[in-house]
Design a protein around this motif. Structure first.
Motif, mmCIF file in Angstrom:
data_model
loop_
_atom_site.group_PDB
_atom_site.id
_atom_site.type_symbol
_atom_site.label_atom_id
_atom_site.label_comp_id
_atom_site.label_asym_id
_atom_site.label_seq_id
_atom_site.Cartn_x
_atom_site.Cartn_y
_atom_site.Cartn_z
ATOM 1 N N ALA A 93 -6.521 -89.374 77.343
ATOM 2 C CA ALA A 93 -5.462 -88.603 78.009
ATOM 3 C C ALA A 93 -4.336 -88.281 77.026
ATOM 4 C CB ALA A 93 -4.927 -89.383 79.208
ATOM 5 N N LEU A 94 -3.954 -89.265 76.199
ATOM 6 C CA LEU A 94 -2.920 -89.064 75.189
ATOM 7 C C LEU A 94 -3.342 -87.977 74.191
ATOM 8 C CD1 LEU A 94 -0.235 -90.275 73.886
ATOM 9 C CD2 LEU A 94 -1.786 -91.561 72.412
ATOM 10 N N THR A 95 -4.607 -87.988 73.792
ATOM 11 C CA THR A 95 -5.125 -87.027 72.816
ATOM 12 C C THR A 95 -5.134 -85.609 73.390
ATOM 13 O OG1 THR A 95 -6.460 -88.770 71.821
ATOM 14 C CG2 THR A 95 -7.100 -86.517 71.317
ATOM 15 N N ILE A 96 -5.576 -85.476 74.635
ATOM 16 C CA ILE A 96 -5.563 -84.158 75.286
ATOM 17 C C ILE A 96 -4.117 -83.660 75.404
ATOM 18 C CG2 ILE A 96 -6.005 -82.914 77.448
ATOM 19 C CD1 ILE A 96 -8.485 -84.818 77.801
ATOM 20 N N GLY A 97 -3.233 -84.543 75.874
ATOM 21 C CA GLY A 97 -1.820 -84.194 76.010
ATOM 22 C C GLY A 97 -1.203 -83.786 74.681
ATOM 23 N N GLY A 98 -1.519 -84.534 73.625
ATOM 24 C CA GLY A 98 -1.001 -84.225 72.291
ATOM 25 C C GLY A 98 -1.504 -82.892 71.769
ATOM 26 N N GLY A 99 -2.765 -82.590 72.039
ATOM 27 C CA GLY A 99 -3.332 -81.307 71.621
ATOM 28 C C GLY A 99 -2.649 -80.146 72.313
ATOM 29 N N ILE A 100 -2.417 -80.304 73.609
ATOM 30 C CA ILE A 100 -1.723 -79.265 74.388
ATOM 31 C C ILE A 100 -0.284 -79.120 73.888
ATOM 32 C CG2 ILE A 100 -0.835 -78.671 76.685
ATOM 33 C CD1 ILE A 100 -3.447 -80.045 77.807
ATOM 34 N N LEU A 101 0.385 -80.252 73.638
ATOM 35 C CA LEU A 101 1.755 -80.231 73.145
ATOM 36 C C LEU A 101 1.845 -79.530 71.782
ATOM 37 C CD1 LEU A 101 4.577 -81.329 73.984
ATOM 38 C CD2 LEU A 101 4.111 -83.283 72.502
ATOM 39 N N GLY A 102 0.883 -79.816 70.890
ATOM 40 C CA GLY A 102 0.864 -79.171 69.571
ATOM 41 C C GLY A 102 0.701 -77.673 69.682
ATOM 42 N N TYR A 103 -0.071 -77.242 70.664
ATOM 43 C CA TYR A 103 -0.267 -75.808 70.891
ATOM 44 C C TYR A 103 0.993 -75.169 71.469
ATOM 45 C CZ TYR A 103 -2.131 -71.407 72.617
ATOM 46 O OH TYR A 103 -2.332 -70.072 72.866
ATOM 47 N N VAL A 104 1.589 -75.836 72.467
ATOM 48 C CA VAL A 104 2.790 -75.303 73.123
ATOM 49 C C VAL A 104 3.960 -75.237 72.139
ATOM 50 C CG1 VAL A 104 4.522 -75.783 74.916
ATOM 51 C CG2 VAL A 104 2.089 -75.983 75.456
ATOM 52 N N LYS A 105 4.156 -76.317 71.355
ATOM 53 C CA LYS A 105 5.314 -76.383 70.454
ATOM 54 C C LYS A 105 5.132 -75.555 69.183
ATOM 55 C CE LYS A 105 7.765 -80.134 69.906
ATOM 56 N NZ LYS A 105 8.118 -81.541 69.598
ATOM 57 N N LYS A 106 3.922 -75.555 68.611
ATOM 58 C CA LYS A 106 3.721 -74.939 67.307
ATOM 59 C C LYS A 106 2.693 -73.802 67.319
ATOM 60 C CE LYS A 106 5.281 -78.702 64.496
ATOM 61 N NZ LYS A 106 6.712 -78.719 64.507
ATOM 62 N N GLY A 107 2.103 -73.523 68.487
ATOM 63 C CA GLY A 107 1.073 -72.493 68.563
ATOM 64 C C GLY A 107 -0.200 -72.864 67.816
ATOM 65 N N SER A 108 -0.437 -74.183 67.658
ATOM 66 C CA SER A 108 -1.571 -74.663 66.870
ATOM 67 C C SER A 108 -2.861 -74.688 67.696
ATOM 68 C CB SER A 108 -1.269 -76.063 66.321
ATOM 69 O OG SER A 108 -2.422 -76.621 65.732
ATOM 70 N N LYS A 109 -3.728 -73.693 67.439
ATOM 71 C CA LYS A 109 -5.030 -73.682 68.125
ATOM 72 C C LYS A 109 -5.926 -74.828 67.654
ATOM 73 C CE LYS A 109 -4.986 -68.887 69.507
ATOM 74 N NZ LYS A 109 -5.337 -67.527 69.136
ATOM 75 N N PRO A 110 -5.925 -75.185 66.346
ATOM 76 C CA PRO A 110 -6.730 -76.350 65.933
ATOM 77 C C PRO A 110 -6.298 -77.632 66.652
ATOM 78 C CG PRO A 110 -6.087 -75.071 64.010
ATOM 79 C CD PRO A 110 -5.341 -74.487 65.189
#
Length: 119
Positions: free
Chosen positions: A24-41
């Protein structure tokens, strides 16, 4: 009794919580990275790795403890390598250093548990 119900957490064994929580933390972190930095990877890797960890937690909750812990260990190992190398390159502890540290801990834990369940 109420205390017993609270302690059992819907019949999920304690060892599954590690994989489910980290997933759950990993999924949340991935979404957060995309929202904050636009990081698709970040989004892709977070959702894929997080989903594998959640799936491993579900396997551990069922009758596939060895397979579940093995999947969690493998996913954690891949994350430790990828994020550990990113941490070494950038020198930034957040988020790569933190997640690689959690990944190494998860790798060690799930490897130990997989070996306990191995026939």
């Amino acid at each position: 009794s109420n205390a017993k119900q609270r302690g059992e957490t819907m019949g999920i064994p304690g060892s599954a919580h590690a994989a489910l929580s980290f997933g759950a933390l990993t999924i949340g972190g991935g979404i957060l990275g995309y929202v904050k930095k636009g990081s698709k990877p970040s989004l892709g890797a977070g959702v894929v790795c997080g989903s594998l960890l959640v799936a491993s937690g579900m396997m551990i909750s069922g009758e596939k403890q060895f397979e579940g812990h093995s999947l969690a260990a493998g996913t954690s190992g891949a994350m430790a390598l990828a994020l550990g190398s990113r941490f070494i390159k950038t020198g930034k502890f957040m988020p790569a250093g933190l997640i690689s540290a959690i990944s190494v801990t998860s790798l060690a834990y799930h490897t130990k548990k997989a070996l306990e369940w191995k026939d």
